[in-house]
Scaffold this motif. Structure first.
Motif, PDB file in Angstrom:
ATOM      1  N   VAL A   1       0.835  -1.205   0.000  1.00 16.77           N
ATOM      2  CA  VAL A   1       0.000   0.000   0.000  1.00 16.77           C
ATOM      3  C   VAL A   1       0.868   1.253   0.000  1.00 16.77           C
ATOM      4  CG1 VAL A   1      -1.673   1.344   1.333  1.00 16.77           C
ATOM      5  CG2 VAL A   1      -1.946  -1.139   1.126  1.00 16.77           C
ATOM      6  N   LEU A   2       1.876   1.270   0.860  1.00 18.96           N
ATOM      7  CA  LEU A   2       2.732   2.444   0.956  1.00 18.96           C
ATOM      8  C   LEU A   2       3.540   2.656  -0.321  1.00 18.96           C
ATOM      9  CD1 LEU A   2       4.051   2.010   4.610  1.00 18.96           C
ATOM     10  CD2 LEU A   2       2.165   3.426   3.804  1.00 18.96           C
ATOM     11  N   ALA A   3       4.008   1.565  -0.916  1.00 12.27           N
ATOM     12  CA  ALA A   3       4.753   1.688  -2.171  1.00 12.27           C
ATOM     13  C   ALA A   3       3.880   2.304  -3.250  1.00 12.27           C
ATOM     14  CB  ALA A   3       5.258   0.317  -2.613  1.00 12.27           C
ATOM     15  N   LYS A   4       2.617   1.926  -3.262  1.00 10.88           N
ATOM     16  CA  LYS A   4       1.691   2.486  -4.240  1.00 10.88           C
ATOM     17  C   LYS A   4       1.446   3.967  -3.959  1.00 10.88           C
ATOM     18  CE  LYS A   4      -2.666   1.416  -6.544  1.00 10.88           C
ATOM     19  NZ  LYS A   4      -3.813   0.473  -6.602  1.00 10.88           N
ATOM     20  N   VAL A   5       1.269   4.325  -2.685  1.00 11.86           N
ATOM     21  CA  VAL A   5       1.062   5.723  -2.307  1.00 11.86           C
ATOM     22  C   VAL A   5       2.251   6.580  -2.720  1.00 11.86           C
ATOM     23  CG1 VAL A   5       0.926   7.288  -0.331  1.00 11.86           C
ATOM     24  CG2 VAL A   5      -0.518   5.237  -0.388  1.00 11.86           C
ATOM     25  N   LEU A   6       3.452   6.041  -2.531  1.00 11.45           N
ATOM     26  CA  LEU A   6       4.675   6.780  -2.818  1.00 11.45           C
ATOM     27  C   LEU A   6       5.144   6.617  -4.258  1.00 11.45           C
ATOM     28  CD1 LEU A   6       6.568   5.957   0.487  1.00 11.45           C
ATOM     29  CD2 LEU A   6       5.616   8.179  -0.155  1.00 11.45           C
ATOM     30  N   ASN A   7       4.451   5.744  -4.999  1.00  9.29           N
ATOM     31  CA  ASN A   7       4.767   5.518  -6.413  1.00  9.29           C
ATOM     32  C   ASN A   7       6.188   4.992  -6.606  1.00  9.29           C
ATOM     33  OD1 ASN A   7       4.118   5.454  -9.158  1.00  9.29           O
ATOM     34  ND2 ASN A   7       4.934   7.513  -9.512  1.00  9.29           N
ATOM     35  N   VAL A   8       6.538   3.985  -5.802  1.00  9.09           N
ATOM     36  CA  VAL A   8       7.842   3.339  -5.918  1.00  9.09           C
ATOM     37  C   VAL A   8       7.639   1.832  -5.821  1.00  9.09           C
ATOM     38  CG1 VAL A   8       9.140   5.267  -4.947  1.00  9.09           C
ATOM     39  CG2 VAL A   8       8.222   3.510  -3.411  1.00  9.09           C
ATOM     40  N   THR A   9       8.710   1.068  -6.014  1.00 12.17           N
ATOM     41  CA  THR A   9       8.624  -0.381  -5.895  1.00 12.17           C
ATOM     42  C   THR A   9       8.803  -0.805  -4.438  1.00 12.17           C
ATOM     43  OG1 THR A   9      11.003  -0.688  -6.203  1.00 12.17           O
ATOM     44  CG2 THR A   9       9.636  -0.614  -8.193  1.00 12.17           C
ATOM     45  N   ARG A  10       8.391  -2.033  -4.149  1.00  9.20           N
ATOM     46  CA  ARG A  10       8.548  -2.568  -2.799  1.00  9.20           C
ATOM     47  C   ARG A  10      10.017  -2.645  -2.386  1.00  9.20           C
ATOM     48  NH1 ARG A  10       4.650  -6.095  -0.503  1.00  9.20           N
ATOM     49  NH2 ARG A  10       6.375  -7.438   0.104  1.00  9.20           N
ATOM     50  N   GLY A  11      10.897  -2.865  -3.370  1.00  8.37           N
ATOM     51  CA  GLY A  11      12.314  -2.986  -3.061  1.00  8.37           C
ATOM     52  C   GLY A  11      12.883  -1.768  -2.373  1.00  8.37           C
ATOM     53  N   SER A  12      12.329  -0.588  -2.681  1.00  5.00           N
ATOM     54  CA  SER A  12      12.796   0.644  -2.045  1.00  5.00           C
ATOM     55  C   SER A  12      12.575   0.596  -0.545  1.00  5.00           C
ATOM     56  CB  SER A  12      12.073   1.852  -2.647  1.00  5.00           C
ATOM     57  OG  SER A  12      12.417   3.037  -1.967  1.00  5.00           O
ATOM     58  N   PHE A  13      11.480  -0.020  -0.132  1.00  5.41           N
ATOM     59  CA  PHE A  13      11.163  -0.130   1.298  1.00  5.41           C
ATOM     60  C   PHE A  13      12.253  -0.897   2.038  1.00  5.41           C
ATOM     61  CE2 PHE A  13       9.498  -2.698   4.773  1.00  5.41           C
ATOM     62  CZ  PHE A  13       8.891  -1.739   5.568  1.00  5.41           C
ATOM     63  N   TYR A  14      12.669  -2.027   1.475  1.00  3.10           N
ATOM     64  CA  TYR A  14      13.613  -2.903   2.178  1.00  3.10           C
ATOM     65  C   TYR A  14      15.035  -2.360   2.182  1.00  3.10           C
ATOM     66  CZ  TYR A  14       9.759  -6.134   2.431  1.00  3.10           C
ATOM     67  OH  TYR A  14       8.551  -6.696   2.717  1.00  3.10           O
ATOM     68  N   TRP A  15      15.279  -1.290   1.478  1.00  2.00           N
ATOM     69  CA  TRP A  15      16.570  -0.634   1.610  1.00  2.00           C
ATOM     70  C   TRP A  15      16.648   0.131   2.937  1.00  2.00           C
ATOM     71  CZ3 TRP A  15      21.250  -0.959  -0.188  1.00  2.00           C
ATOM     72  CH2 TRP A  15      22.145   0.093   0.068  1.00  2.00           C
ATOM     73  N   HIS A  16      15.479   0.593   3.424  1.00  4.88           N
ATOM     74  CA  HIS A  16      15.431   1.433   4.626  1.00  4.88           C
ATOM     75  C   HIS A  16      14.986   0.692   5.885  1.00  4.88           C
ATOM     76  CE1 HIS A  16      16.098   4.931   2.136  1.00  4.88           C
ATOM     77  NE2 HIS A  16      15.028   4.680   1.423  1.00  4.88           N
ATOM     78  N   PHE A  17      14.209  -0.391   5.721  1.00  5.47           N
ATOM     79  CA  PHE A  17      13.619  -1.081   6.871  1.00  5.47           C
ATOM     80  C   PHE A  17      13.819  -2.583   6.755  1.00  5.47           C
ATOM     81  CE2 PHE A  17      11.202   2.735   5.875  1.00  5.47           C
ATOM     82  CZ  PHE A  17      11.197   3.407   7.083  1.00  5.47           C
ATOM     83  N   LYS A  18      13.976  -3.239   7.898  1.00  2.26           N
ATOM     84  CA  LYS A  18      14.126  -4.690   7.889  1.00  2.26           C
ATOM     85  C   LYS A  18      12.832  -5.372   7.481  1.00  2.26           C
ATOM     86  CE  LYS A  18      15.439  -4.791  12.158  1.00  2.26           C
ATOM     87  NZ  LYS A  18      15.857  -5.268  13.504  1.00  2.26           N
ATOM     88  N   ASP A  19      11.733  -4.879   8.025  1.00  2.00           N
ATOM     89  CA  ASP A  19      10.431  -5.469   7.740  1.00  2.00           C
ATOM     90  C   ASP A  19       9.353  -4.486   8.191  1.00  2.00           C
ATOM     91  OD1 ASP A  19      10.474  -5.652  10.546  1.00  2.00           O
ATOM     92  OD2 ASP A  19      11.068  -7.764  10.495  1.00  2.00           O
ATOM     93  N   ARG A  20       8.107  -4.896   8.100  1.00  2.00           N
ATOM     94  CA  ARG A  20       6.988  -4.024   8.477  1.00  2.00           C
ATOM     95  C   ARG A  20       7.061  -3.650   9.950  1.00  2.00           C
ATOM     96  NH1 ARG A  20       1.597  -4.985  10.445  1.00  2.00           N
ATOM     97  NH2 ARG A  20       0.124  -3.363   9.733  1.00  2.00           N
ATOM     98  N   ASN A  21       7.437  -4.595  10.808  1.00  2.00           N
ATOM     99  CA  ASN A  21       7.496  -4.302  12.237  1.00  2.00           C
ATOM    100  C   ASN A  21       8.527  -3.222  12.539  1.00  2.00           C
ATOM    101  OD1 ASN A  21       6.384  -5.208  14.881  1.00  2.00           O
ATOM    102  ND2 ASN A  21       8.556  -5.507  15.330  1.00  2.00           N
TER     103      ASN A  21
END
Length: 215
Positions: free
Chosen positions: A45-65
């Protein structure tokens, strides 16, 4: 049988300087939490809101928790620690600080946004230990600070704690019930609470505890 790949898992490339920061993800998660619910705070959901891929998330965070922990930390910093730090640096009298605290729910759109986020976090805390522990720590920190303000007015600690609880309960109620009453009525409530908590003599302090009704 399919061959087992011995290639290492693909690691997302480091983001360019112009790309999103952890703060961007935290802000997006906070907005989704406020506008929807904690269940909607998901990586896809957040990747869609930010218009980026999911991979960008895992560069900054280990996981959702990891993200959720940092959302709570960011909220605590903005809604409690920064405010207390600003008040302590102001050099104002305890009475002035208490009046400033009473004014927080009335500070326009920023106060409304803060109240909406806090309401969402309190809802989240009802069913999640991570949020509950963070919320309890924030409530305790705020009450401790307000108590110290009253103690600086030479009130005994027991009375300072009672007045702090009254003031804090009012602040939460005014923030969460902001549509109740006209503006004049809200201001009248604020003036009444201010007069009550700043009164030099508290009726409850003059009443013997043994005379209170027993359960």
């Amino acid at each position: 049988m399919r061959a087992i790949s011995t290639e290492p898992p693909e690691v997302p490339a480091p983001p360019a300087k112009s790309q999103l920061t952890p703060a961007d993800w935290i802000a997006a998660a906070t907005h989704v939490l406020r506008d929807k619910s904690i269940d909607a705070v998901r990586v896809d959901v957040l990747a869609k809101v930010l218009n980026v891929t999911r991979g960008s998330f895992y560069w900054h965070f280990k996981d959702r928790n990891d993200l959720l922990e940092r959302v709570l930390k960011s909220w605590r910093d903005a809604a409690t620690e920064q405010i207390i730090h600003r008040f302590e640096k102001s050099g104002a009298t305890p009475e002035t600080l208490i009046k400033e605290l009473l004014s927080l729910p009335f500070r326009g759109q920023s106060a409304q946004d803060s109240a909406s986020i806090e309401l969402a976090i309190r809802g989240w805390a009802r069913r999640d230990d991570l949020a509950r522990q963070a919320l309890e720590a924030v409530d305790a920190q705020r009450l401790s600070y307000i108590t110290r303000c009253f103690e600086a007015m030479s009130l005994p600690r027991s009375e300072a704690q009672l007045r702090a609880f009254m003031l804090y309960s009012y602040m939460l109620s005014e923030s969460l019930l902001r549509t109740q009453g006209t503006e004049d009525e809200r201001q009248a409530r604020r003036a009444f609470v201010e007069h009550t908590v700043l009164a030099r003599c508290c009726p409850c302090s003059e009443t013997d505890a043994s005379s209170s009704p027993q359960a």
